[in-house]
Design a protein around this motif. Sequence first.
Motif, PDB file in Angstrom:
ATOM      1  N   THR A 214      21.217  22.877  90.554  1.00  0.00           N
ATOM      2  CA  THR A 214      22.435  22.768  89.766  1.00  0.00           C
ATOM      3  C   THR A 214      22.567  23.898  88.793  1.00  0.00           C
ATOM      4  N   VAL A 215      21.892  23.748  87.706  1.00  0.00           N
ATOM      5  CA  VAL A 215      21.983  24.803  86.731  1.00  0.00           C
ATOM      6  C   VAL A 215      20.867  25.756  87.042  1.00  0.00           C
TER       7      VAL A 215
ATOM      8  N   LYS B 264      17.439  20.812  88.403  1.00  0.00           N
ATOM      9  CA  LYS B 264      16.939  22.043  87.825  1.00  0.00           C
ATOM     10  C   LYS B 264      17.069  23.190  88.809  1.00  0.00           C
TER      11      LYS B 264
ATOM     12  N   LEU C 277      28.888  26.449  86.475  1.00  0.00           N
ATOM     13  CA  LEU C 277      27.510  26.654  86.013  1.00  0.00           C
ATOM     14  C   LEU C 277      26.502  26.548  87.150  1.00  0.00           C
TER      15      LEU C 277
ATOM     16  N   ALA D 176      14.198  30.555  88.967  1.00  0.00           N
ATOM     17  CA  ALA D 176      13.230  30.998  87.970  1.00  0.00           C
ATOM     18  C   ALA D 176      12.285  29.881  87.591  1.00  0.00           C
ATOM     19  N   ALA D 177      12.801  28.645  87.593  1.00  0.00           N
ATOM     20  CA  ALA D 177      12.019  27.539  87.083  1.00  0.00           C
ATOM     21  C   ALA D 177      10.902  27.138  88.034  1.00  0.00           C
TER      22      ALA D 177
ATOM     23  N   ALA E  25      34.490  23.451  84.878  1.00  0.00           N
ATOM     24  CA  ALA E  25      33.547  24.161  84.006  1.00  0.00           C
ATOM     25  C   ALA E  25      32.109  23.950  84.464  1.00  0.00           C
ATOM     26  N   GLU E  26      31.797  22.716  84.864  1.00  0.00           N
ATOM     27  CA  GLU E  26      30.423  22.430  85.295  1.00  0.00           C
ATOM     28  C   GLU E  26      30.123  23.082  86.645  1.00  0.00           C
TER      29      GLU E  26
ATOM     30  N   ARG F 233      15.519  15.144  89.135  1.00  0.00           N
ATOM     31  CA  ARG F 233      15.470  16.083  88.024  1.00  0.00           C
ATOM     32  C   ARG F 233      15.160  17.487  88.493  1.00  0.00           C
TER      33      ARG F 233
ATOM     34  N   VAL G 186      19.006  28.432  87.738  1.00  0.00           N
ATOM     35  CA  VAL G 186      17.941  29.057  87.055  1.00  0.00           C
ATOM     36  C   VAL G 186      16.742  28.670  87.801  1.00  0.00           C
TER      37      VAL G 186
END
Lengths: 357, 410
Positions: free
Chosen positions: A15-16, A12, A74, A21-22, A70-71, A8, A18
């Motif tokens: 993959t997507v 986080k 991202l 930032a996370a 599309a994925e 997970r 961010v």
Amino acid sequence: MDIKYDRRSFIKTSTVGVAGAALPLTMVELAFAKPSDNFTFAYISDSHIQQIKGNQFVRNWDRGLIRAVAETNLLTPRPDFVIFGGDLAQMGSKPELDHGAELLSKLNGKVYHVMGEHDYYLDLGEYWSKLFGKHYYSFDHKGVHFVVLNSILTTDEWTFHRWPSNEQRMAEMAGLDNPNGSPFMVGDQQRDWLKKDLAKVKKDTPVVVFSHSPLQKIYKGWNFWTDDAEQVQALLAPFDKVTVFYGHVHQIQYNQIGNIAFTSAMATAWPWPYPQSYSQAQQLLPKLTVQMNRADPFFERDATGWQFIDVNSGRASATFNLYNNKVRTVAFDPQAGHPIDKTYQDPDRRIQPQTHY
Amino acid sequence: MAPPIQPVRVATCATLLSGLVAMGAALAQPLGLPPVPVPQNNPQTPEKIALGDKLFNDKRFSSTGEVSCATCHDPKKAFTDSPLVTSEGINKLTGTRNAPTVINSAYFKLFFWDGRSLDMEDQAQHPIVNPVEMGLVNHDPVLQIVRTDPDYVARFKKVFNKEGEQVTMKEVQQAIASFERTIVAGDSPFDKWHYGGDEKAVSEQVKRGFNVFLTKGRCVSCHTMEQDYALFTDNRFHNIGVGVNRIQAEIPQFAPAFLTAKSAGTDVDKAVLTNPKASELGRFAVTETLDEIGAFKTSTLRNVAVTAPFMHDGSLKTLRDVVEHYNNGGVTKKDDPVNDFLSGGIRPLNLTDAEISDLVAFMESLTSPQFAAQKAASANPASCNVKTTAVANVSPVAPAGKSASGGEGM
């Protein structure tokens, strides 16, 4: 350093993304001394774009590629490039390759292409070449030497002298378990090129090879096979770290032979094996002689997917983005000396094999 | 026949829901439904249920004193706020989502359209403090009331043996959930036919529609059924091309931006109800998995004919619109672009007009008797089952008299 590839948090962060930032540190930065040498790339394979007639294409295969593209777009941080692992088309035709190229054109960033047998055996890669370039080539990226092989060649007799038409040649090779097919091979000419190409590369340089068929012998009956695999492996043997990625098999496989770590790609089109159950409508799946079971045929994306690869210190970990399934990561384990599935490596955590009757 | 709504003792419901069983009567199992799952730590008692009922209807738990749970889950409207597209909270503020019915929600495994709440008890606390629902800043005003209002004090003492500061939101939520677990309804004409064996309970059209439901319509794969009951939900989340279609072009920028904001502390509950774009991310906003972009929970189909409009955003007015959306392969207008993240289960169905009418008739046969009157009285076009030239057969599902109202054939 023991890295926990927690699925997970990995998703986080990588993959997507961010992620930056996370979480304070990404998995990559935790793992390696020189973060600048670490990078990711996306890997989409086996889309089998298939023309029905005119501008009508099989919707299921279109949707698989559209979704993967599309994925992939991202992914954050952005992958350095995208590999398309071959079998963009089903019957190698210009409309199929054009349509596939159009769907792929939505990808952000550089795309490298691998030749698949479904792209090749109609016109022996001529139109494919116009779209995507050379059939085999190499390039260097952040200290890693990448090689792309055309591994789906076969004997001259089969290719040039056996079939009355190019269309029939394509159709014969397109069958999965067709006894009229012929084992894939890299061939003398390409192996000579590979030998010369690798001669320029230092032995401690990580080498990553892409082929469409596995550069190892898995199952000849389905052409999960490359006939001169051992000879190619011998050329790769002198290098410290070698990773081979291949498509074609439409399922997750990983293996270690000597210094070479092998990992396969999922297909965006359909999984091998599959059943013909739950039809209700024309399925257009290639004919399979021996039926096997599959998780959930209602969801057409089930048991398909795509992957992104994290290359760090010259070793690779492949994270499989799967539909209706948990994301899986297969990564090279330095202690074990081979790739392991980060979720299912322990016997008590393995997915039990299905019962076949 | 024993009615499905068990010991509900609300004035608002009582007049409406005919045939209520007296509290404490034997809990007969409604035809077509399994036993209601009740968590071990929150057993049902008549007093707790009655307390939950009162809490459910208490408007003082909103910042304006005008909104209760029942405002958007109105027993007179099959526990929805039909025909509103999206719900109205305090000061007529509207959220982004259509109020799902409470009926049979006791069987859901996750709550809210995106499953962000893990159980019924947890769910109950969120609307109270959502800025576009009941609008309180925190739960303190609720606790203030239940700890001081003499009737509440007595009831909480009796039900939980707690008083003063011992009474917390946990007890409030438990009581509300206990009440909601009594709002179950089966016994529909379909149940009487399929599970009860009464061949005359439904029309031939309903039977044909059920066959479409099982086969060419591909409905049953998500709206699942069992051998002896049917909840018509797989409790999963699917991108079916509703809502997400509106924000397709922005997803590459917006999805990562949302996750960045979430990691920086944005409250998902507030964000998805107040920000239309965030709302359309669906389950992805909760789980952050690529497979769930634009995915929402599979609704039950029970009593669907009395809960229009449909879908998480209330964007489809009639059941026929819903079927046509699926028939088009996940787009409401046939030529609209399909969203890139569409579930692999959604594809064009090639249903004929007659098959669509049959399917709608089947769904209309899922109305429980205690809500059939609502259907007949409903001014909304939920059951307007006609397309262009095709006129649907008059379904015998609803009680007599409905043909004069907005029922089939209109």
